[in-house]
Design an enzyme around this catalytic site. Structure first.
Site, PDB file in Angstrom:
ATOM      1  N   GLU A 177      38.831  32.755  36.692  1.00 51.55           N
ATOM      2  CA  GLU A 177      37.664  33.582  37.030  1.00 51.55           C
ATOM      3  C   GLU A 177      37.817  35.017  36.521  1.00 51.55           C
ATOM      4  OE1 GLU A 177      36.953  33.195  41.217  1.00 51.55           O
ATOM      5  OE2 GLU A 177      36.397  31.086  41.066  1.00 51.55           O
ATOM      6  N   GLU A 248      35.843  24.194  39.803  1.00 50.22           N
ATOM      7  CA  GLU A 248      35.961  24.439  41.241  1.00 50.22           C
ATOM      8  C   GLU A 248      34.610  24.231  41.911  1.00 50.22           C
ATOM      9  OE1 GLU A 248      37.797  28.015  42.597  1.00 50.22           O
ATOM     10  OE2 GLU A 248      39.573  27.791  41.319  1.00 50.22           O
TER      11      GLU A 248
END
Length: 777
Positions: A177, A248
């Protein structure tokens, strides 16, 4: 079940492996290609440090039963290299190798992003590297990150764990991320992304690499999505040669102390997973599938010991129903669509104002469809598709593997709801059962070292302890003058003592770490001693410039009558850790027995307690009820079962967590040493056994099960047709098989469990031809 593994390497990376025999792993615009075959892959995150080796086979078997093809895990830098240049075997290297050798699939993540939600991935010694800036185009950081990545990959290659070597790892992830923080690094961000991708590919693992939440991931690294709704938010692969991957899919809400417990419904997970697949996705990883336990001091700041307990497999290894079962049905239905999904291009067209269809049709014999109702309030009662009429519940997707028959609807849950029950096995209500140790309150004169300033907490303790004592002394000419102590701190918790007496506590929160303690001071004439205990509850859990984060005391003043005295730049004494930590009170050996005394009620907040108990009979998970405690850490037989913070309440006055998991492997049959009370055994009630065959055909089944020793005694409601509602409110629809209740009663009454095929044949005929039907009971 084929072996699948993916892992995260950079501070955050992941690797996936598949198939017992390994083989060639590539990709194209449709999916990963393994041994020449396109694959739809469902994966689940299970982190090896958050469970015990004894739990791994069970957890992986339940993941397999839930229809998963792969397991994902991070590889934690702080566990493998806790001290610079010291490669840790045991809980680090060997645990990872043992975990990946289990008969399963894997997705592995090497995570140099320094952010591993709830468990810090970066070793603290990195803070001391001169000139370092984490996760940026910074030479010291890149040097250590590449060195770590090479160490991990070398170890994995030596064990022949990559698919290219015949092993289970089919996919790797670098960074985590990073797009969330890239802009903060200005011109040092984009070059770091390119460097990390090039470095990872240069490791020559023989499997693809991915970057999550990185839209500009350089070729050949695949850009992937993280989040709750990637079917709606993902902009897609940044190259026509790359597949759509969801690394995710969050199964619940990230929890911190002080916030109300929130979760994510099985229906919502199913809807967005099905939508992602309908829009061409081919890989979905659930974060987390089993969250587990943040043992010891591994939880991040303000993060509870229990991690993602609302995942499909809860902290204790019990199935979280209906989440586990509903997702299992989803996976089975999507796998029935495998051929058209992987061999056809999809078409999309409207079925109404808020309804649409995604159709994968190769020929008249290979066709799959996803019928979507985006309306979150109303049923779509007259949806026409290929000459048939379908009813779509609010916010739902119906899956038709043959473009005719509905095998699954995301909003219709056929899995029985489960409840986790706690049975008290032992109660420690006698003071004779307890011993205590009162923590030493150091004064300035007994400090370990001194400085003419307030030192930053983390860089002083080097993460060797949560605790740091700040002490100073000053002279008071009169004894009754009114004085007020004010302490400004960045956390996370603070206890104040004056002349050895406790005067108060204060703490911050995850969203507002700065707080102030203000108390009246009971001063005496002459020299007064102030001892302030700063307490961390985990290291920072993410963001830019982690090496610059600060904690601990920032300003200290005393108001005496009309005069303000600032002690911020003053001679301070320091002591790292508690005396009980330094003498290792949690050990069960003769060297610490002399420190313990009989329990005596005391108002002192810093007190250690211990007792002895026998392990509960059976194999059910065990937990320790800490509801009577405040804040601290608990050990069983010398092994830490994590922190607790029962005194931190949410807005409704409730603690987030009162139970701490004790793995069975931590226990002996008798004589277990515990800090502190009492012991509980968990049981899963109404848990689906998960033994159904993976390819169950096109007909779904409803399963019911009672807790052990109980039998189904009555059926309150049953309807095959177009029923509505849930377990609390329900009603028959315009289509209803009148014999529904009789069929269920015949199959289930008097039994501990039963299984009912959901088909017109089982209910002796179709009550409403041409209408898509479901079952509620």
């Amino acid at each position: 079940m084929r072996r699948l593994l993916w892992w995260c390497l950079s501070l955050s990376s992941a690797v996936v492996t598949m198939a017992h025999g390994g083989g060639n792993v590539t990709y194209d615009s449709r999916s990963l290609v393994i041994n020449g075959k396109h694959e739809i892959i469902f994966s689940g995150s299970i982190h090896y440090p958050r469970s015990t080796p004894q739990m791994w086979p069970y957890l992986i078997s339940k993941a397999r039963a839930g229809g998963l093809d792969a397991i994902d895990t991070y590889v934690f830098w702080n566990l493998h290299e806790p001290q610079q240049g010291q490669w840790k075997k045991g809980s680090g290297e060997s645990s990872l190798k043992k975990f990946m050798r289990k008969d399963s699939m894997f997705v592995l993540g090497l995570d140099p992003s320094s952010k591993v939600n709830g468990l810090m991935g970066l070793p603290f010694w990195l803070h001391d590297v001169p000139g370092i800036v984490f996760r940026s185009d910074n030479e010291p950081f890149k040097y250590h990150m590449e060195r770590y990545a090479k160490m991990i990959v070398k170890m994995l290659k030596a064990e022949k764990l990559y698919a290219s070597q015949g092993g289970p790892i089919i996919l790797s992830q670098i960074e985590n991320e990073y797009k969330n923080v890239e802009a903060a690094f200005h011109e040092k961000g984009p070059p770091y992304v390119k460097w990390a991708a090039k470095m990872a590919v240069g490791l020559q693992t023989g499997v693809p690499w991915v970057m999550c939440k990185q839209d500009d991931a350089p070729d050949p690294v695949i850009n992937a999505c993280n989040g709750l709704r990637c079917g709606e938010t993902f902009s897609g692969p940044n190259s026509p040669r790359k597949p759509a991957i969801w690394t995710e899919n969050w199964t619940t809400v990230y929890q911190v102390y002080g916030k109300e417990t929130r979760s994510r419904s099985a229906e919502d997970i199913a809807f967005h997973t099905a939508l992602f697949i309908a829009k061409g996705g081919s890989f979905v990883n659930y974060y987390m599938y089993h969250g587990g336990t943040n043992f010891g001091r591994t939880a991040a700041e303000y993060v509870p010991t229990s991690y993602y307990d609302q995942a499909p497999i809860d902290e204790y290894g019990l199935l979280r129903q209906p989440k586990h079962g509903h997702m299992k049905e989803l996976h089975a239905s999507i796998k029935l669509c495998r051929k058209p999904l992987l061999s056809s291009k999809w078409t999309n067209f409207s079925l109404g104002h808020l309804q649409e269809a995604f159709v994968f049709e190769r020929n008249s014999h290979e066709c799959a469809a996803f019928l979507v109702n985006h309306d979150g309030r109303s049923n779509a009662t007259t949806v026409h598709f290929k000459g048939l009429s379908y009813k779509l519940p609010p916010k739902s997707i119906s899956i038709l593997p043959d473009c005719k028959t509905v095998t699954f609807n995301t909003a219709q849950v056929s899995t029985q709801y489960g409840t986790r029950l706690a049975t008290r096995r032992q109660k420690f209500d006698s003071i004779e059962q307890w011993k205590e140790y009162k923590e030493y309150i150091p004064s300035f004169d007994k400090s370990s070292f001194r400085a003419n300033m307030l030192l930053e907490h983390m860089n002083t303790t080097k993460d060797s302890s949560d605790y740091l004592w700040y002490t100073f002394r000053f002279h008071q000419n009169s004894s009754n003058a009114h004085s007020v102590l004010t302490v400004n701190s960045l956390g996370h918790n603070l206890h104040a003592f004056v002349n050895g007496e406790f005067i108060g506590s204060a703490h911050g929160s995850h969203d507002n770490k700065s707080f102030t303690l203000q108390r009246s001071l009971p001063l005496k004439r002459g020299t007064n001693y102030v001892s302030l205990l700063s307490v961390m509850t985990g290291l920072p859990d993410g963001g830019a410039y982690l090496e610059r984060r600060v904690a601990g005391l920032r300003r200290v003043t005393i108001q005496r009558q009309h005069e303000l005295h600032d002690f911020t730049t003053y001679l301070w004494g320091y002591r790292v850790g508690l005396s009980g930590e330094n003498i290792q009170l949690h050990r069960n050996d003769a060297s610490v027995k002399a420190y313990w005394s009989r329990y005596a009620s005391s108002s002192q907040p810093l007190t250690w307690y211990k007792t002895i108990f026998d392990a509960p009979v059976g194999n059910d998970p065990v937990a320790l009820n800490l509801a009577s405690m405040g804040k601290g850490e608990a050990w069983v037989n010398g092994q830490s079962i994590g922190r607790y913070w029962v005194s931190f309440l949410d807005s409704d006055g409730n603690p987030y967590q009162t139970w701490n998991h004790i793995p069975r492997s931590f226990l002996k049959p008798s004589g277990n040493l515990s800090y502190p009370p009492p012991v509980i055994s968990w049981q899963g009630e109404n848990q689906i056994n998960g033994n159904r065959k993976r390819n169950h055909g096109r007909r779904p089944r409803v399963q019911l099960r009672c807790p052990r020793g109980r039998k189904i005694s009555s059926v309150l409601f049953s309807s095959f047709g177009t029923p509505s509602g849930d377990c609390e409110t329900y009603a028959t629809g315009s289509c209803h098989a009148s014999n529904s209740r009789a069929i269920v009663e015949k199959a289930c009454l008097g039994k501990e469990r039963c299984s009912i095929p959901v088909s017109s044949k089982n209910f002796h005929g179709d009550p409403c031809p041409g209408i898509a039907k479901s079952f509620t009971g």
